[in-house]
Design a protein around this motif. Sequence first.
Motif, mmCIF file in Angstrom:
data_model
loop_
_atom_site.group_PDB
_atom_site.id
_atom_site.type_symbol
_atom_site.label_atom_id
_atom_site.label_comp_id
_atom_site.label_asym_id
_atom_site.label_seq_id
_atom_site.Cartn_x
_atom_site.Cartn_y
_atom_site.Cartn_z
ATOM 1 N N ILE A 281 0.840 -1.202 0.000
ATOM 2 C CA ILE A 281 0.000 0.000 0.000
ATOM 3 C C ILE A 281 0.877 1.254 0.000
ATOM 4 N N GLU A 282 1.924 1.224 0.798
ATOM 5 C CA GLU A 282 2.847 2.371 0.819
ATOM 6 C C GLU A 282 3.448 2.600 -0.568
ATOM 7 N N LEU A 283 3.895 1.533 -1.213
ATOM 8 C CA LEU A 283 4.478 1.663 -2.549
ATOM 9 C C LEU A 283 3.436 2.153 -3.556
ATOM 10 N N MET A 284 2.195 1.679 -3.441
ATOM 11 C CA MET A 284 1.126 2.145 -4.326
ATOM 12 C C MET A 284 0.914 3.649 -4.182
ATOM 13 N N VAL A 352 -3.956 -10.578 0.443
ATOM 14 C CA VAL A 352 -2.656 -9.950 0.180
ATOM 15 C C VAL A 352 -2.225 -10.173 -1.262
ATOM 16 N N VAL A 353 -2.489 -11.351 -1.808
ATOM 17 C CA VAL A 353 -2.189 -11.595 -3.226
ATOM 18 C C VAL A 353 -2.930 -10.584 -4.099
ATOM 19 N N GLY A 354 -4.201 -10.317 -3.769
ATOM 20 C CA GLY A 354 -4.969 -9.345 -4.535
ATOM 21 C C GLY A 354 -4.398 -7.941 -4.437
ATOM 22 N N ALA A 359 -0.964 -3.614 -6.913
ATOM 23 C CA ALA A 359 0.236 -2.787 -6.805
ATOM 24 C C ALA A 359 1.152 -3.004 -8.006
ATOM 25 N N ILE A 360 1.295 -4.253 -8.419
ATOM 26 C CA ILE A 360 2.092 -4.555 -9.614
ATOM 27 C C ILE A 360 1.489 -3.860 -10.829
ATOM 28 N N GLN A 361 0.175 -3.906 -10.951
ATOM 29 C CA GLN A 361 -0.498 -3.262 -12.076
ATOM 30 C C GLN A 361 -0.219 -1.769 -12.088
#
Length: 407
Positions: A281-284, A352-354, A359-361
């Motif tokens: 979430i922080e990275l997002m 968490v996978v979701g 985040a990857i997207q």
Amino acid sequence: MDFAFDARTEELRARLLAFMDEYVYPAEETAHEQRARLASPWENPPVVEELKAEARRQGLWNLFLPDAEHGAGLTNLQYAPLAEITGRSPQLAPTATNCAAPDTGNMEVLAQFGDERQRKQWLQPLLAGEIRSAFAMTEPEVASSDATNITTHIERADDGSDEYVITGRKWYISGAMHPDCKIFIVMGKTDPDGADVRRQQSMVLVPRDTPGVTVKRAMQVFGYEDHYHGGHAEVVFDHARVPVSNLIGEEGGGFAIAQARLGPGRIHHCMRLIGMAERAIELMCRRAVSRTAFGKALAQQGVVQNWIADARVQVEQVRLLVLKTAWLMDTVGNKGAHTEIQAIKIATPRAVVGILDRAIQLYGAGGVSQDFPLAELYAGARTLMLADGPDEVHQRSLARRELKQYL
């Protein structure tokens, strides 16, 4: 249920958060650079040993073990927020604090079921972080989701010696590639024809250097070799012999010991997963406010806002469920918290996978690259939908318990 942190938890949280900011996060890039120069990729980069020394100096060591004689003496509810913090850097922080799997589970087994000699020979150096260990249970030739399928034989020697002869093949044995891995806890059948399928298995201690033990190869996980965790190996036991005194507990007690080991292991994984989600979430958020697409910041795009809001909701939901489970384990025991342990094992990796997927997207090509931690975090989180029992096994058991009252 009161989930407010007590004074000791608050004090340890503050120290651990400071340790992460001052030492762990800055060491992530250093560790990656150092590993590229090591003679063996399975060795610890020098910075990891520095982190371990600093964590021990600060008293941030063996926090997972509730046994005050050997560990920090924390309850599950006290340890939960600390494990979450270490989950934000799963490659470094658990190892730095001597709270990394599979050593944690193995130490719990030795502390709870080992005899005095076994604890002195193997538990003490594990607690000191001087050696590593592995837990050899999963097998490639059978559906290991059903532990009664295990085919490894642990037989009494027929030559009059007081020894067991172990024959079998295991794989995805975490930690086995690490050069400091000195001991395996091996689960196999001492009574394969016994009437009670849950009393056929036993656990024995097998030193890695035992003749007949061969670490054949490292197994990859979505292309990663998990160097920081000592890898995951295929291991062959070809008539390996150990003294009968290496038996843990009693013959036929292996299944019960495995269940005792996996209960705390499952909640520890879920605690760390929440930390991984918080890191995502922080990275997002950092990415969303720093990038522009189609004339406005990503943070202003409705779909991105939805991703971030949904992620926060999901984290808060699973955190509360994990805290409830920890509280129940402390108050009514692992057996009394069986439903909740299974529930978090199903719900947490899925959530968490979701979150990591979104985040990857958001990061685009960078999200699947080695330049950011998201791809490796995703591989770890997705694997936990299989580890310690696949989700479907827990769903099956949970549904049976729910249905039982109506049958």
